[in-house]
Design a protein around this motif. Sequence first.
Motif, mmCIF file in Angstrom:
data_model
loop_
_atom_site.group_PDB
_atom_site.id
_atom_site.type_symbol
_atom_site.label_atom_id
_atom_site.label_comp_id
_atom_site.label_asym_id
_atom_site.label_seq_id
_atom_site.Cartn_x
_atom_site.Cartn_y
_atom_site.Cartn_z
ATOM 1 N N GLN A 1 0.938 -1.048 0.051
ATOM 2 C CA GLN A 1 -0.157 -0.082 0.006
ATOM 3 C C GLN A 1 0.961 1.165 -0.095
ATOM 4 O O GLN A 1 1.282 1.629 1.156
ATOM 5 C CB GLN A 1 -0.860 -0.124 1.074
ATOM 6 N N VAL B 1 0.265 4.226 -0.862
ATOM 7 C CA VAL B 1 0.004 5.644 -0.322
ATOM 8 C C VAL B 1 -0.611 5.174 1.049
ATOM 9 O O VAL B 1 -1.173 4.550 1.376
ATOM 10 C CB VAL B 1 -1.379 5.974 -1.213
ATOM 11 N N GLU C 1 0.328 20.630 -1.772
ATOM 12 C CA GLU C 1 -0.075 20.047 -3.063
ATOM 13 C C GLU C 1 1.402 19.594 -3.855
ATOM 14 O O GLU C 1 1.624 18.570 -4.455
ATOM 15 C CB GLU C 1 -0.595 20.930 -4.049
ATOM 16 N N ARG C 2 2.421 20.317 -3.468
ATOM 17 C CA ARG C 2 3.711 19.995 -3.979
ATOM 18 C C ARG C 2 4.211 18.737 -3.299
ATOM 19 O O ARG C 2 5.050 17.953 -3.656
ATOM 20 C CB ARG C 2 4.561 21.182 -3.671
ATOM 21 N N VAL D 1 1.882 9.769 -0.331
ATOM 22 C CA VAL D 1 2.765 8.625 -0.734
ATOM 23 C C VAL D 1 3.926 8.441 0.202
ATOM 24 O O VAL D 1 4.030 9.319 1.018
ATOM 25 C CB VAL D 1 3.465 8.768 -2.182
ATOM 26 N N THR E 1 -7.170 -2.180 1.965
ATOM 27 C CA THR E 1 -6.335 -1.033 1.779
ATOM 28 C C THR E 1 -6.291 -0.195 2.730
ATOM 29 O O THR E 1 -6.871 -0.126 3.846
ATOM 30 C CB THR E 1 -7.665 -0.067 0.660
ATOM 31 N N THR F 1 7.715 7.456 -6.369
ATOM 32 C CA THR F 1 7.396 6.132 -6.298
ATOM 33 C C THR F 1 7.543 5.501 -7.497
ATOM 34 O O THR F 1 6.840 5.812 -8.559
ATOM 35 C CB THR F 1 6.113 5.865 -5.629
ATOM 36 N N TYR G 1 3.690 -3.300 -11.324
ATOM 37 C CA TYR G 1 2.618 -4.482 -11.055
ATOM 38 C C TYR G 1 2.642 -5.565 -12.168
ATOM 39 O O TYR G 1 2.910 -5.196 -13.431
ATOM 40 C CB TYR G 1 1.234 -4.012 -11.112
ATOM 41 N N VAL H 1 -3.819 -10.376 -0.114
ATOM 42 C CA VAL H 1 -5.167 -10.631 0.608
ATOM 43 C C VAL H 1 -5.705 -11.721 -0.343
ATOM 44 O O VAL H 1 -5.426 -11.992 -1.610
ATOM 45 C CB VAL H 1 -6.005 -9.236 0.283
ATOM 46 N N THR I 1 -8.032 -12.641 -1.933
ATOM 47 C CA THR I 1 -9.004 -12.577 -2.834
ATOM 48 C C THR I 1 -8.663 -12.039 -4.242
ATOM 49 O O THR I 1 -7.623 -11.691 -4.325
ATOM 50 C CB THR I 1 -9.911 -11.120 -2.341
ATOM 51 N N LEU J 1 -7.146 21.877 -8.717
ATOM 52 C CA LEU J 1 -6.168 21.748 -7.250
ATOM 53 C C LEU J 1 -6.793 22.724 -6.504
ATOM 54 O O LEU J 1 -7.493 23.974 -6.829
ATOM 55 C CB LEU J 1 -4.748 21.455 -7.405
ATOM 56 N N GLU K 1 4.915 20.839 -10.504
ATOM 57 C CA GLU K 1 5.303 19.760 -9.647
ATOM 58 C C GLU K 1 4.004 19.374 -8.645
ATOM 59 O O GLU K 1 4.020 18.211 -8.119
ATOM 60 C CB GLU K 1 6.455 20.816 -8.568
ATOM 61 N N SER K 2 3.170 20.613 -8.618
ATOM 62 C CA SER K 2 1.971 19.949 -7.559
ATOM 63 C C SER K 2 1.131 19.083 -8.278
ATOM 64 O O SER K 2 0.636 18.101 -7.888
ATOM 65 C CB SER K 2 1.351 21.407 -7.313
ATOM 66 N N ALA L 1 2.765 15.669 -8.436
ATOM 67 C CA ALA L 1 2.719 15.052 -7.092
ATOM 68 C C ALA L 1 1.087 14.614 -6.824
ATOM 69 O O ALA L 1 1.019 13.566 -6.200
ATOM 70 C CB ALA L 1 3.223 16.032 -5.926
ATOM 71 N N ASP L 2 0.250 15.452 -7.155
ATOM 72 C CA ASP L 2 -1.335 14.983 -6.780
ATOM 73 C C ASP L 2 -1.613 13.885 -7.766
ATOM 74 O O ASP L 2 -2.583 13.085 -7.169
ATOM 75 C CB ASP L 2 -2.192 16.470 -7.279
ATOM 76 N N GLU M 1 0.285 11.527 -8.912
ATOM 77 C CA GLU M 1 0.911 10.489 -8.316
ATOM 78 C C GLU M 1 0.302 9.822 -7.286
ATOM 79 O O GLU M 1 -0.029 8.635 -7.135
ATOM 80 C CB GLU M 1 2.474 10.770 -8.083
ATOM 81 N N ARG M 2 -0.116 10.449 -6.189
ATOM 82 C CA ARG M 2 -0.989 9.926 -5.087
ATOM 83 C C ARG M 2 -2.035 9.577 -5.647
ATOM 84 O O ARG M 2 -2.570 8.442 -5.174
ATOM 85 C CB ARG M 2 -0.999 11.194 -4.062
ATOM 86 N N LEU N 1 -1.863 6.297 -7.356
ATOM 87 C CA LEU N 1 -1.313 5.019 -6.726
ATOM 88 C C LEU N 1 -2.249 4.630 -5.749
ATOM 89 O O LEU N 1 -2.801 3.493 -5.480
ATOM 90 C CB LEU N 1 -0.105 5.470 -5.765
ATOM 91 N N SER N 2 -3.296 5.803 -5.226
ATOM 92 C CA SER N 2 -4.494 5.293 -4.484
ATOM 93 C C SER N 2 -5.214 4.529 -5.189
ATOM 94 O O SER N 2 -6.024 3.498 -4.626
ATOM 95 C CB SER N 2 -5.237 6.561 -4.032
ATOM 96 N N SER O 1 -4.282 0.823 -5.339
ATOM 97 C CA SER O 1 -4.205 0.186 -4.354
ATOM 98 C C SER O 1 -5.144 -0.952 -3.914
ATOM 99 O O SER O 1 -5.078 -1.585 -3.085
ATOM 100 C CB SER O 1 -4.071 1.161 -3.045
ATOM 101 N N SER O 2 -6.326 -0.708 -4.380
ATOM 102 C CA SER O 2 -7.209 -1.900 -4.264
ATOM 103 C C SER O 2 -7.295 -2.806 -5.764
ATOM 104 O O SER O 2 -7.071 -2.145 -6.596
ATOM 105 C CB SER O 2 -8.670 -1.559 -4.337
#
Lengths: 464, 429
Positions: free
Chosen positions: A39, A41, A87-88, A109, A375, B2, B6, B27, B29, B279, B349-350, B353-354, B356-357, B360-361, B364-365
């Motif tokens: 995981q 994040v 945000e950065r 992350v 998760t 990151t 996969y 998991v 499943t 954003l 950059e913002s 980064a946003d 990416e998160r 990846l979120s 994640s499932s």
Amino acid sequence: MTQVARPTVAPPPDWSFPDATRHLLANGLTLLTYDVPGQYVLSVRLGLPVSLRDEPRDKEGVATILARTLDEGTARHSAEEFARMLERKGVSFGAGPSESGLFLDLDVVKGNLDPALDLLRQILTEPAFPEAEVARHVRTRLAEIEQERAVAAHRASLEFVRTFYAPSDRWSRPTGGSAETVATITRDDVAALHREHVVAAGATMAVAGDLGGLDVRAMVEAWLGAWPAGPRARESFLTASAALSDERARIVLVDRPGSVQSELLVGCPGPDRSVDGGWAPYPVIGFVLGGAPNSRIDAVLREDKGYTYGIRSSFRPRRSGGMFLTSGSVRADSTAESLRLLVDILVSPARGFSDKEIRAGVDFIRKTAPGRYATADAIADEAVAMALDGRTTKFTTDNLRDLATVDRARVEAAYARFAAAAGVAGAPEAPGAGWTIVVVGDAAEHREAVEALGLGPVTVVAED
Amino acid sequence: MTTIDYPLAERTLDNGLRVIVSEDHTVPTVAVNLWVGVGSRHEAPGRTGFAHLFEHLMFQGSRNVASGEHFSALMEEGGRLNATTWFDRTNYFETVPTGALELALWLEADRHGHLLDAVNQENLDNQRDVVKEEKRQRYDNVPYGSALVDLYATAFPEGHPYHHPTIGSMEDLDAATLEDVHAFFRTHYGPNNTVLTLAGDVTPERGFAVAERYLGHLPPIPLAPRPRVPQLPPILGPVRLDRAGDVPNDRLYVAFRLPVDATPAYHACSIAIDVLGGLASSRLTRRLVRRDQTATSVHGWTMGLVDGVSLGALTVDVVAGADADDVEAGLCEELEAFARQGPDAAELESVVADTERSWLSSLSSIEERADHISHHALLTGDPAYVNTFLDQVRAVTPQEVRQAAERWLAPSARAVVRFLADSSGEVAA
């Protein structure tokens, strides 16, 4: 072409909620960490035992404005600068009050956890609540109140709490305050609430995700160790229970002329997790009645009649007491008939369950648990929700174990206790007794037919 | 930064079914995810809403499965499942305990191969009623409910695959016959028009073996796919639609045609939309929400599509008492400034980064991961997109973002749908 025979299913292995590592900081903050490989994040959840009852009566909504302005500028950074700083680093941040406490959510992350915790420190300990930002969020909340009134499901919820809870109780009024109270909120009100209540004592923080190679405890000690404990010791959860209205058992029809659907919300008091006989049977009852497309309600109202896209039922436990709620929207010209069928189904367990229904509900809830808690966000959410309920996730695991033993007799006994306590026995002469029913729809079209159902007294309120 | 990798193993069965396995044993499943290459973009005039109605019928029983049994059989084994229909495709999915994987595939095979044995007038009529309630709930009984439908009709020309919404026309649904349902199934539902992804507690060897065992017998269908329509150019406009009526406050949807999904130009446009409105630190938020205080909120979003165009939009809730024309003029000023300047380093950059998160979120499932894999296998041809998307976004230069904004997000290229709370406002096309 050849078809293959229907395969059998191997039973899943026993499963437990992931183990936490627990650490109590000197300032009273409890840290729970869950290492969940893969995981990437990380989910950081913070739960504070801040009660809506701590809001001054004429400033209701101040906790909501507080939650929304925590990151709108700090001692050292303007609101705009701080938004950019979050945000950065790819940090998503949100906060909001609820009946069980104040929640803060932060996702980031793995590689950015350290700077994210520094930002969280600034949010918690250095918010400036600039006057202009507070005023702007007050205006936004006032606009949101209008938006909520315009959405039938929201409108039904507002009318439901107003009818269900005693007028003296905080919960009879909107969580985010009303237009009259929100309009008076100033930055000093927000700062005062923050100073007294957004403190470390009794707070619970869960960090879940792939924690390999991270010393989360050291990071949290470094960034949040100096978060003030606050003026007094606090439990990690709130205890006050809500006062219900003596006149809650009735039907309120919120008039929305010309509605093409009617929104239905039907509820009554329900148990909490410490109920006699155990909590495990109650989610099963919710599932059998209104938890799935094949449940009793949708089998009739959706799959047989085609009146609705779907109606859902669930028990909503709180630390002390709870509710059983059913909601959904139906085609306008089926309003009274849908309501009649719905209430009949809600009291139908008095005539019994089938073993097959109980098995289906038990198996669904039990066997979906590993996937539901797979998760980082789901794990951290559950950990903090349990803390604010005065428990740990040991309850989550124990409840699943207990669920495996739940059978028809136990569910029928649980339903009988619930129905007796709530006064929703479903006697033929008073089928609607005990229920609080809100209908948002065209009153001129439906009033007579709803009254004729004999489910209880009908009050019409204008759409305000 | 990151890095993700996969695992992906792929095999096409003899009947044309493309199978992708992404192993993950964290998991016990497995996510089972099927994408069928049919969506509302394939619907003919007079037959709109059909792909979606059909998706409902897929839960009403098949040769060896009773109506509703698909749900109950899987839920009793701990399955969580559903299906959705969209412009480009229809997907069917369930996440099940590992031991129920074969049951899930057996049930999918029965309906994807033998649905028509069970379709009858009664379940057609019933699900048509359910779909009408879905439409009333989602579109008709909520403020701004018609916004997206209006945007499609305003931004895309008559006759374009995305001009009409997936929910379709209720008149068309009323006209649907059992014979139409049969023809629809025979035209679109076959293993060679389907992608199957298994993500989770399964090895590639076992995944391919069980896919073969349960779905290998399904016969391929004759496919006669039309070529995708050519890229639509930006609107020569602006064009607009005003709706006056019972809404709590004025709201603007300012939309643009964009390049098709998963292309460098689409990524550049998507970054531009984020810098402008996606954003909390976006330019329009700073301008309209913080500085002018004429908007309570600004949102920016894009919808990646494959048939000749995508859609991007900026949504603005106007403060009571502020002038919607002024807000729109301010928005256009910011579009023009951005097309001159492009993003600065902190903005880029913002967004990265946003992105990416959030990417990846969503991975994640296992259910969302499987859905992304099926998506790109079926529509862009590249299931490895799950692993490369972030690199593609990081590779976009400020100059590319500026150029994309100049071409695709010019004020003259906007399609505007306005909901005006003032009931005295005029309704104009």
